[in-house]
Design a protein around this motif. Structure first.
Motif, PDB file in Angstrom:
ATOM      1  N   LEU A 163       0.830  -1.206   0.000  1.00 50.00           N
ATOM      2  CA  LEU A 163       0.000   0.000   0.000  1.00 50.00           C
ATOM      3  C   LEU A 163       0.866   1.258   0.000  1.00 50.00           C
ATOM      4  CD1 LEU A 163      -2.997   0.604  -0.071  1.00 50.00           C
ATOM      5  CD2 LEU A 163      -3.005   0.717   2.419  1.00 50.00           C
ATOM      6  N   HIS A 164       1.954   1.232   0.729  1.00 45.64           N
ATOM      7  CA  HIS A 164       2.867   2.386   0.731  1.00 45.64           C
ATOM      8  C   HIS A 164       3.424   2.621  -0.668  1.00 45.64           C
ATOM      9  CE1 HIS A 164       3.224   4.047   4.723  1.00 45.64           C
ATOM     10  NE2 HIS A 164       3.291   2.833   5.263  1.00 45.64           N
ATOM     11  N   ASP A 165       3.792   1.553  -1.344  1.00 48.01           N
ATOM     12  CA  ASP A 165       4.326   1.690  -2.705  1.00 48.01           C
ATOM     13  C   ASP A 165       3.288   2.310  -3.631  1.00 48.01           C
ATOM     14  OD1 ASP A 165       6.699   0.585  -1.891  1.00 48.01           O
ATOM     15  OD2 ASP A 165       6.250  -1.439  -2.638  1.00 48.01           O
ATOM     16  N   ALA A 166       2.034   1.830  -3.517  1.00 48.32           N
ATOM     17  CA  ALA A 166       0.970   2.340  -4.382  1.00 48.32           C
ATOM     18  C   ALA A 166       0.646   3.789  -4.060  1.00 48.32           C
ATOM     19  CB  ALA A 166      -0.281   1.468  -4.236  1.00 48.32           C
ATOM     20  N   ALA A 167       0.615   4.132  -2.772  1.00 51.33           N
ATOM     21  CA  ALA A 167       0.301   5.507  -2.370  1.00 51.33           C
ATOM     22  C   ALA A 167       1.402   6.471  -2.787  1.00 51.33           C
ATOM     23  CB  ALA A 167       0.074   5.569  -0.859  1.00 51.33           C
ATOM     24  N   ASP A 168       2.656   6.032  -2.676  1.00 52.05           N
ATOM     25  CA  ASP A 168       3.777   6.880  -3.075  1.00 52.05           C
ATOM     26  C   ASP A 168       3.772   7.135  -4.579  1.00 52.05           C
ATOM     27  OD1 ASP A 168       4.580   6.965  -0.468  1.00 52.05           O
ATOM     28  OD2 ASP A 168       6.135   5.421  -0.669  1.00 52.05           O
ATOM     29  N   ALA A 169       3.292   6.136  -5.337  1.00 56.00           N
ATOM     30  CA  ALA A 169       3.273   6.277  -6.798  1.00 56.00           C
ATOM     31  C   ALA A 169       2.135   7.166  -7.279  1.00 56.00           C
ATOM     32  CB  ALA A 169       3.162   4.893  -7.447  1.00 56.00           C
ATOM     33  N   ALA A 170       1.129   7.363  -6.443  1.00 55.20           N
ATOM     34  CA  ALA A 170      -0.026   8.182  -6.826  1.00 55.20           C
ATOM     35  C   ALA A 170       0.164   9.599  -6.301  1.00 55.20           C
ATOM     36  CB  ALA A 170      -1.316   7.567  -6.269  1.00 55.20           C
TER      37      ALA A 170
END
Length: 674
Positions: free
Chosen positions: A544-551
């Protein structure tokens, strides 16, 4: 003009009777016979008399009430958390009585032909402040005639089964001590004696009493033992008279307590002590050989001693709340419910966790429960079971199975101790597997629970279909959250005033679908997504951190937010989105509605109660782009339409309250304890 001139003589007697006979009752159908025997004495009493019934039967004896219109009948509901309300009912009876002299008898009493006049005449004539008479058993019983002493003597333990006193004396000692469950009548009599207004014997005032069958006498013996211990612990100035007036209170608890040292000596190779201990009951039977049932007398006295010993032990155990919630949860639901229950006067707390180690706490669970029971706990209210298996055991099926068996053993232990289980079925099965077989664990929990609470009709239906469980449905509670000005909240948070903002909050779990919400953000780049909540699952958190950082338009506060931060987030967001994969109900949805926020939710049966005017729905298995389209649909609405949805959300939340939910829980607890 005087009252006597305005009313006929019969009405004067009715308005101001000289004597009030008070009967307290709960589900005793023998009350009908007692009233039938008592009525001629009431109607013929020279100074006027009345009968006052204080009834805690919740309407179950209304047929007797209707058949006796000459009785002044008062329904009674015990104070919150009071399981035995005898002294409370007695005090209420005196409050409602109109006579200057109060006479008590029990629902199962059979007063002799001139009982009332014999009992109260010495008080009306001014010769005594209080009086009592003999109580004779009307069937074979271990109990002999109580108060079988000469006229004028002061009995050691006069019961309200046959007692009268002046209102002046009642007021002088402050009535019955409501800290007693049983024995408050004897305590009252001892207080009168200490105030130089002793209860004295009137031998002709005979009361018959059916003491019940053996099972009832057995239960009474334990309760009377506890009452006697409480009495003597309170009235320490009387201890010199204890060997003479209550020898059983010394002999039987001492004999029971001696078992431990006798057993220890036997284990060390000295069995004679244990044999001597076992021989004591034989000697006691021989001593009581002239009693009608000597063996039964000793058995009942053993139970009496056990009750006394338990009461004495309570003096050394810290008082525990009547209701303990398990486990202690950081979320809004449990904490707010507890606060509301405490505000309503219920003694409620969290199940003790004596150490910082979850594993040690689980090992100590039976002992923690025992000490809680001794300290006064009657109900353990289970909300979730995830803490009944320590985190380190999640990778081993053997350990999962072991902790499930330990949990099932503990449920049986609760039954042995007389601890009632109440379970709130927040979900049918845990979202994250706890035991090796959560279905079997749930089945055991259903079987052990006195009451199962479901938060909506869908949950109740599932409980019946899966486990044939009987449940009580209590509507979802509205979370307590401040409604704040949007512009001010955005200023505090640093959000642009004209931005389109979507909010999500709660504890981040796999089943809550936060990953789908973050994935949907890429399809609506002009909308800001604010996610607030801690994630304990490291695998989920990393992805989730990876996805949030990418958005670019997603902000995630991976921590537990304060109530103040939550209120600002709810105010700043225009829409709250909760893309659950599966859920039976949701406190987060209720919190958003309470803040006046419309919600976008999946079309799950557990969320069917959310009104259409306050929400937008999408398919349970909707892809992120479909969720994004639902979000876009909301922001494409006119300002007026969005405001109507906000009003509908606030309206939905206002239909219930935590106070209403707390009152429903109080009713559940009362039903369990009754």
């Amino acid at each position: 003009m005087t009252l006597q001139a305005e009313l006929p003589a019969s009405d004067i007697a009715m308005a101001m009777p000289a004597v009030s006979v008070v009967i307290i009752n709960k589900d005793e159908r023998f009350l009908e016979h007692t009233l039938e025997v008592l009525r001629p004495q009431i109607e013929s009493f020279p100074g006027g008399a009345e009968v006052v019934v204080i009834d805690a039967s919740a309407g179950r004896l209304d047929d007797i009430r209707v058949a006796a219109p000459w009785v002044r009948w008062f329904d009674y509901v015990a104070p919150v958390g009071v399981t035995v309300s005898i002294p409370h009912q007695r005090n209420r009876g005196v409050t409602e009585a109109r006579g200057a002299v109060i006479a008590f008898c029990d629902s199962g009493g059979e007063p002799s032909g001139h009982w009332l006049s014999e009992l109260v005449t010495p008080i009306l004539d001014g010769h005594q402040f209080a009086s009592c008479g003999p109580v004779e058993s009307v069937r074979a019983s271990v109990y002999r005639t109580a108060n079988d002493i000469p006229d004028g003597e002061i009995p050691s333990s006069p019961p309200t089964a046959n007692m009268a006193f002046s209102r002046v004396s009642f007021d002088a000692v402050g009535g019955f001590d409501e800290s007693f469950r049983y024995g408050s009548d004897v305590d009252f009599a001892w207080q009168l004696q200490d105030a130089d207004m002793p209860v004295r014997q009137v031998r002709a005032a005979v009361m018959g009493m059916d003491w019940g069958d053996g099972k009832r006498q057995t239960r009474r013996s334990k309760l009377y033992g506890a009452a006697q211990a409480q009495l003597w612990l309170k009235h320490r100035r009387r201890w010199a008279a204890l060997p003479r007036t209550a020898p059983a209170l010394l002999v039987y608890p001492a004999w029971l307590a001696a078992f431990v040292p006798a057993a220890v000596r036997a284990l060390r190779g000295k069995p004679r002590t244990l044999l001597a201990w076992a021989a004591v009951p034989v000697a006691l039977v021989a001593k009581n050989r002239r009693a009608p049932q000597p063996t039964e007398v000793v058995r009942q006295n053993m139970l009496f001693g056990f009750g006394a010993l338990a009461q004495i032990a309570r003096r050394f155990v810290r008082r525990r709340p009547l209701v303990l919630m398990m486990p202690r949860e950081e979320g809004v639901y449990q904490g707010t419910l507890r606060d509301e229950l405490a505000g309503a006067g219920l003694d409620v707390g969290y199940f003790p966790e004596p150490t910082r180690s979850e594993t040690i706490n689980l090992v100590l669970l039976p002992w923690s429960t025992l000490w809680a029971r001794v300290g006064g706990t009657r109900i353990v209210h289970i909300h979730w079971t995830y803490k009944l298996r320590p985190p380190w055991a999640h990778g081993s099926e053997t350990m999962r199975r072991g902790f499930r068996l330990w949990f099932q053993l503990w449920l049986r232990w609760c039954s042995v101790l007389g601890v009632e289980i109440v379970w709130t079925a927040h979900n049918l099965l845990p979202h994250n597997r706890v035991f090796d077989d959560d279905d079997r664990a749930r089945r055991a929990l259903v079987g052990a629970s006195s009451v199962i609470i479901s938060l909506n009709t869908h949950g109740a239906t599932q409980l019946v279909e899966r486990w044939n469980a009987e449940s009580i449905t209590i509507g979802p509670a509205v979370a307590t959250v401040d409604r704040r000005d949007r512009s001010a909240a955005r200023t505090r948070r640093g959000d642009p005033d004209g931005a389109c903002i979507v909010g999500w909050f709660g504890q981040v779990e796999r089943y809550k679908g936060v990953d789908r919400l973050v994935a949907a953000a890429q399809y609506v780049p002009d909308v800001a997504f604010h996610v607030a909540g801690r994630c304990r699952d490291t695998e989920v958190a990393s992805a989730l951190h990876d996805a949030a950082d990418a958005a670019a338009n997603v902000e995630w506060a991976d921590r537990r937010v304060s109530d103040d931060e939550l209120a600002d987030l709810c105010a700043a967001a225009e829409l709250a989105v909760f893309p659950f994969r599966d859920v039976a109900n949701s406190a987060s949805v209720q919190t958003a509605l309470a803040a006046g926020r419309p919600v976008a939710i999946p079309d799950l049966p557990g969320l069917a109660d959310v009104p259409a005017g306050a929400c937008l729905r999408f398919a349970v298995d909707a892809e992120p782009e479909v969720i994004a389209a639902t979000i876009r649909q909301f922001f494409d609405l006119s300002t007026e339409a969005r405001e109507r949805m906000e009003s509908a959300a606030a309206d939905t939340a206002s239909r219930t309250s935590w106070r209403t939910v707390a009152e429903a829980h109080l009713d559940v607890y009362r039903s369990v304890l009754s």
